[in-house]
Design a protein around this motif. Structure first.
Motif, PDB file in Angstrom:
ATOM      1  N   ARG B 532       0.846  -1.205   0.000  1.00 38.53           N
ATOM      2  CA  ARG B 532       0.000   0.000   0.000  1.00 38.53           C
ATOM      3  C   ARG B 532       0.872   1.244   0.000  1.00 38.53           C
ATOM      4  N   LYS B 533       1.894   1.231   0.819  1.00 34.52           N
ATOM      5  CA  LYS B 533       2.783   2.399   0.917  1.00 34.52           C
ATOM      6  C   LYS B 533       3.464   2.625  -0.428  1.00 34.52           C
ATOM      7  N   GLY B 535       2.518   1.435  -3.325  1.00 34.26           N
ATOM      8  CA  GLY B 535       1.493   1.756  -4.321  1.00 34.26           C
ATOM      9  C   GLY B 535       1.129   3.230  -4.293  1.00 34.26           C
ATOM     10  N   ALA B 536       1.024   3.777  -3.092  1.00 37.57           N
ATOM     11  CA  ALA B 536       0.688   5.197  -2.957  1.00 37.57           C
ATOM     12  C   ALA B 536       1.770   6.056  -3.597  1.00 37.57           C
ATOM     13  N   MET B 539       1.544   5.771  -7.382  1.00 43.06           N
ATOM     14  CA  MET B 539       0.395   6.520  -7.906  1.00 43.06           C
ATOM     15  C   MET B 539       0.666   8.022  -7.867  1.00 43.06           C
ATOM     16  N   ALA B 543       0.782  10.437 -10.983  1.00 39.67           N
ATOM     17  CA  ALA B 543      -0.173  11.550 -11.025  1.00 39.67           C
ATOM     18  C   ALA B 543       0.531  12.842 -11.432  1.00 39.67           C
ATOM     19  N   THR B 548      -3.040   8.183 -14.751  1.00 44.63           N
ATOM     20  CA  THR B 548      -3.907   7.591 -13.734  1.00 44.63           C
ATOM     21  C   THR B 548      -3.484   6.146 -13.481  1.00 44.63           C
ATOM     22  N   ALA B 549      -3.543   5.769 -12.215  1.00 46.46           N
ATOM     23  CA  ALA B 549      -3.195   4.384 -11.868  1.00 46.46           C
ATOM     24  C   ALA B 549      -4.140   3.898 -10.774  1.00 46.46           C
ATOM     25  N   LEU B 551      -4.814   0.521  -7.708  1.00 48.75           N
ATOM     26  CA  LEU B 551      -4.371  -0.710  -7.049  1.00 48.75           C
ATOM     27  C   LEU B 551      -5.338  -1.824  -7.410  1.00 48.75           C
ATOM     28  N   GLY B 553      -7.344  -5.408  -7.148  1.00 48.05           N
ATOM     29  CA  GLY B 553      -7.845  -6.469  -6.269  1.00 48.05           C
ATOM     30  C   GLY B 553      -8.044  -6.085  -4.819  1.00 48.05           C
ATOM     31  N   VAL B 554      -8.116  -4.790  -4.550  1.00 52.30           N
ATOM     32  CA  VAL B 554      -8.241  -4.341  -3.167  1.00 52.30           C
ATOM     33  C   VAL B 554      -9.622  -4.666  -2.625  1.00 52.30           C
ATOM     34  N   THR B 555     -10.610  -4.465  -3.480  1.00 50.79           N
ATOM     35  CA  THR B 555     -11.970  -4.688  -3.013  1.00 50.79           C
ATOM     36  C   THR B 555     -12.492  -6.009  -3.538  1.00 50.79           C
ATOM     37  N   SER B 563      -8.015  -1.537 -15.995  1.00 53.10           N
ATOM     38  CA  SER B 563      -9.109  -0.579 -16.077  1.00 53.10           C
ATOM     39  C   SER B 563      -8.773   0.402 -17.189  1.00 53.10           C
TER      40      SER B 563
END
Lengths: 228, 713
Positions: B532-533, B535-536, B539, B543, B548-549, B551, B553-555, B563
């Motif tokens: 996550r860190k 990935g942030a 991103m 940006a 645009t990027a 993550l 499979g998070v949800t 996408s």
């Protein structure tokens, strides 16, 4: 602040939440031109789905938001934050700022070990026993718009529990005012993080209360209130 | 040579007679028995057999019309009608393919022949041809051949794959040699099933059948085609298609729907063709929950099973259910089942399935050879299904001549370039690591199974050997379109910020100059823990370039990982099973050394092999520099892998030293290492005299430092 810079700040705020371990996910945001003067800030991907959800909100609505990635930020406890602004020129014409708490209390350990995402975990495991697992929590939404203003429908208002609930608010909320409200009340540990607080930039908001609104209980805050 | 694909209904006497008669004529090409299934506006049309031969053209055989030795007028009229129907269905299907048209006509003649053993004489009227085995040679000698340029699209049209995965339109590709242009050419090439995938999809054994191959060899497509084909032939059957990765759900639904629609221009009947996750919930049926229902057992959910069985959750629930099945007896739940990712399923699942799919036990499973480097012990069918009460294996897979294959191998890896996969193996095993190997297959012969050939030495324990990618294990378009240097590159950075900025600049170039789409790019993060860190940060860096990027499979892991207009960022566990033309692996230094080295090198192997064309390894500091040197060495050896195969003791030592460790074990070792570091510091500074250390320890330390890594050859 105009649409473009605000949009960048919203995205950056999300990455800061994510990078500091306070969020599970954060979406990029983009500015969409609606007309010559109107611009909208939305999260990406911009689904064609209606922003409005039924209120009182159902568990299915929350799960649908998760399933389609319909949020700006997804907090560690599954709380969803949606940020949507419409600008006319340099002014906020409308906004829809929502905090949607997760209707289940799950352990992060479970999310790490489960072979799937949060939606999969909640849909496949927690939904099996609603009586034991479900928490009764309402989304909290701050709406602003002047086109439907009337008595008991203030331009800026807070809605909770029921669609007829419109508690007047002092003014349209700036993004950082809304985030301060959410973090102070629901994520105090995040609010106290200096990495997060550094991101805040407070701005003057133009009051939108009417006399009728002032005759009711309403929300007010001081411009540029100090941090933690 | 006649390549025969044994579809369903291929064991009939007529089918065997046709096969024998064609082999007698010496004709070469591909003969499909029991395939395809087409339609006209009025009806489904089963093609009993179809021959595609460069010399003799396209011939559809009707084997089922009833014919007397001297057919009367009525029979001939019925035969003409049947042949017209066959002709129309094939013509209509081929006519939709632009590559198969010349002007307003088809570029290939469609011949229809009714083949019947008892016919006394050949019937050869305009638009009505029928013969016995003895007359076949003369009949087909009158048919013209097919132009070379038509043969490939004709095969693709018959095999249906060209419409299953339409390549991206890539309308913005304008430069001849950009990466986008290269991809366009590759995607066009890949539309054809090769003969191995052909066989896997259509060949039907009417019993257990295994399909195996490397990641990227097309197993999922083969299973989906097979499911659709069986459903179309037997719409009344309950056919389950199952998997562990939720993301396969939509992939299977899409593939099966398109194939079914392509064949019979109708939707599959999803109430009989059941695409379902292995587990299932109270609201979404799965295989396990469906079987529970049959036995009036309440299925356990993951949370309950996890509390009871921990990491063996699914295995445990299947074992419990097997006890119930043993007690209450076998009951039919499905007519057939197709299982993808079989390597991820516990043995207890296969035992359960065997009990609920009655004889002939139509169980087809796809097994990924070496999803990662440690799980190379493919369980035999004996282990999977167990023994009968005479001690004999319940299932034995045989490949016999002139019979449908029961064990199908897909040997060609379409996903990775040969240089990428050789580098991935080199890094994964630590072949050119100065400290020595990290892991190695216990069975040297596995190298052959995964597409390597020996160029020097012997593939046996305690022997020097050099292996390289067998040229038949990869499609030729890689060599024609991509260079080794372009395929895999490394870069080392001083700090994270520089790495992320370089990544963003590289992706910007991919989008603006290389004519790639954001969905052609995948960023892989080796450490799920810090994803996550990281990935942030990725991103945020993207940006800044207005890229645009998101993550992955998070949800919901069922969702597509790609996408539109957004670059996908995934941690390694979600990357499994997915691929992209351009893959960036960042923080690759994480996989260089330290504890759990087998696992880390496995992660590197998996990350690199997500790449369809190009892979870029980014990382920090000395550890990345060391990895870069290993990659340079692979390149210097011309992508040959040269190493000394350890003996048995050496293999055991490797497995032990670089084993996966629990958190507790790792923390314990870290404490001990800290203590050792304190001792060394004390000796170095003079606080502790060296002589204070016991002699045995002094001598051992001395010999270790002289010899370096004790596992090195």
């Amino acid at each position: 602040m105009t649409a473009g810079p605000l949009c960048n700040r919203i995205s950056r705020f999300g990455y800061t939440l994510l990078g500091n371990g306070f969020a599970i996910d954060a979406r990029a945001h983009k500015v969409v031109s609606l007309s010559a003067r109107q611009k909208a800030i939305r999260w990406v991907p911009d689904t064609p789905r209606d922003l409005m959800i039924e209120c009182p909100a159902r568990v299915g609505d929350y799960l649908s938001i998760l399933q389609h990635g319909d949020y700006s930020f997804l907090m560690n406890d599954g709380g969803v934050i949606q940020i949507a602004f419409t600008y006319s020129g340099r002014e906020i014409e409308s906004h829809r700022l929502m905090y949607y708490p997760c209707p289940f209390q799950f352990e992060n350990r479970e999310l790490n070990e489960f072979d799937g995402g949060l939606y999969d975990l909640l849909n496949e495991v927690y939904m099996n026993d609603l009586e034991a697992n479900m928490l009764l929590r309402s989304p909290i939404r701050f709406d602003f718009g002047t086109s439907a203003t009337s008595d008991f429908h203030p331009a800026s208002h807070l809605t909770v529990n029921d669609p007829s609930c419109r508690v007047p608010a002092r003014a349209p909320l700036h993004f950082y005012t809304f985030m301060k409200f959410v973090l102070e009340n629901f994520y105090l540990d995040v609010w106290k993080s200096s990495a997060i607080f550094r991101e805040f930039v407070f701005a003057q908001e133009t009051e939108s209360l009417t006399t009728h609104d002032r005759g009711r209980a309403y929300l007010r805050w001081d411009y540029g209130a100090p941090g933690p | 040579m006649l390549d025969i694909v044994f579809g369903e209904n291929s064991k009939t006497v007529a089918a065997r007679a046709l096969q024998a008669a064609l082999e007698d004529t010496g004709v070469s090409g591909t003969l499909y028995l029991g395939y395809p299934v087409l339609s006209t506006a009025d009806a489904r049309v089963f093609i009993d057999a179809l021959l595609i031969s460069k010399a003799r053209g396209l011939i559809a055989f009707d084997l089922t019309s009833h014919l007397d030795p001297r057919p009367d007028k009525e029979q001939l009229n019925a035969l003409r009608e049947r042949q017209d129907q066959i002709y129309a269905s094939i013509y209509n299907k081929l006519n939709t393919h632009r590559d198969l048209r010349r002007g307003r006509s088809l570029a290939v003649d469609v011949h229809v022949v009714s083949f019947h053993a008892s016919l006394e004489r050949t019937i050869a009227e305009p638009e009505l041809v029928a013969c016995s085995p003895t007359g076949l040679r003369k009949v087909i000698s009158g048919f013209g051949g097919i132009d070379e340029e038509i043969l490939r699209p004709l095969n693709a049209a018959v095999q249906r794959v060209s419409t299953l995965r339409p390549p991206k339109k890539r309308e913005k590709v304008s430069k001849e040699n950009s990466r986008g242009a290269i991809l366009k050419r590759i995607e066009k090439e890949i539309a054809n099933l090769d003969q191995w995938q052909n066989r896997g999809a259509i060949e039907y054994a009417d019993g257990p059948q295994r399909v195996r191959g490397l990641a990227g060899s097309g197993k999922t497509i083969v299973l989906a085609l097979k499911a659709a084909y069986l459903h179309v032939r037997h719409p009344e059957w309950k056919i389950a298609v199952t998997f562990q990765s939720r993301s396969l759900y939509q992939q299977f639904r899409d593939l099966i729907r398109r194939f079914t629609f392509d064949q019979i221009e109708d939707e599959p009947d999803w109430s009989n063709l059941l695409v379902m996750h292995a587990w299932g919930t109270a609201r979404d049926a799965g295989v396990y929950s469906t079987v529970c229902g049959q036995y009036s057992v309440t299925p356990l959910d993951w949370r309950t099973a996890d509390a009871k069985y921990s990491s063996r959750a699914f295995e445990g629930v299947c074992e419990e259910l097997n006890l119930v099945i043993r007690d209450k007896g076998a009951r039919q739940v499905f007519d057939a089942i197709l299982i993808d990712e079989a390597q991820d399923f516990p043995t207890s699942f296969f035992r359960m399935i065997y009990s609920v799919i009655p004889d002939p036990h139509r169980i087809m499973w796809a097994y990924d050879d070496l999803q990662n480097l440690s799980d190379y012990e493919m369980r035999s069918e004996r282990e999977l299904f167990g023994l009968d009460n005479r001690g004999q294996p319940l299932v034995t897979l045989r490949n016999e001549p002139n019979k449908p294959k029961e064990d199908i191998v897909l040997p060609v890896c379409y996903r990775n370039t040969p240089w990428t996969i050789a580098t991935a193996h080199a890094l994964g095993f630590g072949i050119y690591r100065p400290e020595g190997l990290v892991q190695m297959f216990a069975d040297p012969l596995i190298w052959g199974r995964i597409g390597y050939e020996v160029t020097r030495g012997e593939l046996q324990l305690d022997s020097d050997v050099v292996v390289r990618r067998d040229p038949t294990s990869y499609p030729s378009y890689f060599v024609e379109l991509i260079t080794p240097n372009e395929a895999i590159q490394c870069e080392t950075f001083l700090n994270e910020a520089r790495q992320y900025n370089a990544l963003a600049a590289a992706i910007e170039k991919n989008l603006q100059e290389d004519e790639l789409d954001p969905t052609d790019i995948l960023v892989v993060l080796p450490s799920a823990y810090t994803s996550r860190k990281t990935g942030a940060s990725v991103m945020a860096a993207l940006a800044k370039k207005n890229i645009t990027a998101h993550l992955v499979g998070v949800t919901a892991s069922r969702n597509e990982i790609f996408s539109p207009n957004s670059v996908a960022i995934t941690h390694i566990y979600r990357a499994k099973g997915n691929e992209a033309p351009m893959v960036y692996v960042i923080n690759a230094d994480f996989c260089h050394g330290g504890f759990d080295l087998s696992r880390k090198r496995n992660i590197l192997f998996t990350a690199i092999t997500r790449s369809k064309c190009w892979v870029r390894l980014f990382g920090l500091g000395d550890k990345m520099r060391a990895l870069e040197k290993e990659v340079d060495r692979v390149r210097a050896e011309n992508f040959d892998l040269s190493f000394h195969y350890p003996d048995e003791a050496g293999l055991k030592k490797l497995a032990h030293v670089h084993r996966d460790m629990s958190d507790e074990e790792r923390q314990e070792w870290e404490r001990k290492i800290d203590t050792l570091a304190d001792v060394i510091r004390a000796v170095d500074s003079g606080d502790l005299p060296l002589e204070a250390l016991p002699r045995g320890i002094r001598d051992k330390l001395s010999s270790l430092t002289k010899s370096g890594n004790v596992l090195r050859k």
